[in-house]
Design an enzyme around this catalytic site. Structure first.
Site: not given
Ligand code: NAP
Length: 237
Positions: A142, A145
Site C-alpha cells: 500500500q 495508499y
C-alpha cells in the site's frame, strides 16, 4: 447546534455511518459520491449528488450547486477513498499510484479549496479528513495508499494552523481495520490475520468512526485542531 454537512463517499461503508450519525445529531447532511444509486434523491431533498471528488473543476461546479440549492456547508468530511494495492516494484504509475493519490489526497484539497473561503467568511467550520492506520505505520502493498493517507495528515495540520484564528478546526481520524465493503474485498485469510492482531479482539465498525467524527464536528470540539484521532482497537499505538 444543527448545521449543514457534506460527506464525500457517503453512500456506503464508513461514509454512510458518518452521514447517518450526523443526521441523528440534527445536521442537514449532503452526500457526494461517484455514483448515487438512488438517483431520485437529489431532486427530492437535495441530499445526494454525483461527483468524482478527484476532479477539481467538477468539485467546484457541484459544490457551488450544493450550496446554491440548500445553503452553505459548515462541516466537511473528506471520507471518499479507494485502494489499488500492489508491491511498489510492480505498481502502475497511473491506474494505481496516481489514481490513489488523486482520490484519497487531492480530493481533500479540492473540497477544502472550494468550501474554506465561505467558512472563513462565516467564522465557523469543521473539516474532518479520514486518514488510515496505513498512513501512520505504512503497509506492505500500500505504498500509494499509505503515502496519500500520510499526506492527508500533513495537509490537515497545515490547514489547521492556517484556519485556527478563523473559528475553523481541521482534524484527521485514522481508522484501523473496519468492517466495510473496502475490507470485505480483501482476501479472507489476510483479513483474518489482521483481525487476529487487533488487541480488542474484533474489527472496528463504521459506527466506531462515525462517533468520533460527530464529536469533531460539534461545537464542543472547538479546542481540538490539527490532531489525528486513531481508532484501531489498539493495533497501532
Ligand atoms: P468503501 O466502502 O469502499 O466506500 C468508499 C466510498 O467512497 C464509496 O461510497 C465510493 O463511491 C466513494 N468514492 C470512491 N471514489 C470516489 C470518487 N472519486 N469520488 C467520489 N466518491 C468516491 O470504503 P470505506 O471502508 O467505507 O472507507 C471510507 C474511508 O475510510 C476511505 O477514505 C478509506 O480509505 C478509509 N479507511 C477505511 C478503512 C477500513 O478498514 N474500511 C480503514 C482505514 C481508513 P463509489 O461506490 O461510487 O465508488
Amino acid at each position: 447546534m444543527p448545521r449543514r454537512a457534506l460527506v464525500t463517499g457517503g453512500s456506503r461503508g464508513i461514509g454512510a455511518a458518518i452521514a447517518a450519525t450526523l443526521r441523528q445529531d440534527g445536521h442537514d447532511v449532503v452526500i457526494v459520491d461517484r455514483t448515487i444509486a438512488t438517483t431520485g434523491e437529489k431532486g427530492r431533498d437535495h441530499r445526494a449528488y454525483e461527483l468524482d471528488v478527484s476532479q477539481f473543476a467538477a468539485v467546484e461546479r457541484v459544490l457551488a450547486e450544493v450550496e446554491a440549492d440548500g445553503g452553505p456547508i459548515d462541516i466537511l468530511v473528506n471520507n471518499a477513498g479507494i485502494t489499488r494495492d500492489g508491491m511498489v516494484h510492480k505498481m502502475d504509475p497511473v491506474s494505481q499510484w496516481q489514481a490513489v493519490i488523486d482520490v484519497n489526497l487531492t480530493s481533500a484539497f479540492n473540497t477544502v479549496r472550494c468550501l474554506v473561503p465561505g467558512m472563513r467568511q462565516r467564522g465557523w467550520g469543521r473539516i474532518i479528513n479520514i486518514s488510515s492506520i496505513s498512513g501512520l505505520k505504512g503497509q506492505i502493498g500500500q505504498a500509494n495508499y499509505a503515502a496519500a493517507k500520510a499526506g492527508l495528515i500533513g495537509f490537515t495540520k497545515s490547514i489547521a494552523l492556517e484556519l485556527a484564528g478563523k473559528g475553523i478546526c481541521a482534524n484527521c481520524v485514522a481508522p484501523g481495520f473496519i468492517e466495510s465493503p473496502m475490507t470485505s474485498a480483501m482476501p479472507p485469510d489476510a483479513l483474518r490475520r489482521e483481525a487476529a492482531g487487533i488487541p480488542v479482539g474484533r474489527l472496528g465498525k463504521p459506527d466506531d468512526i462515525a462517533a468520533i467524527v460527530a464529536f469533531l464536528a460539534s461545537d464542543q470540539a472547538s479546542f481540538v485542531t490539527g490532531q489525528v484521532w486513531s481508532a484501531n482497537g489498539g493495533q497501532y499505538l
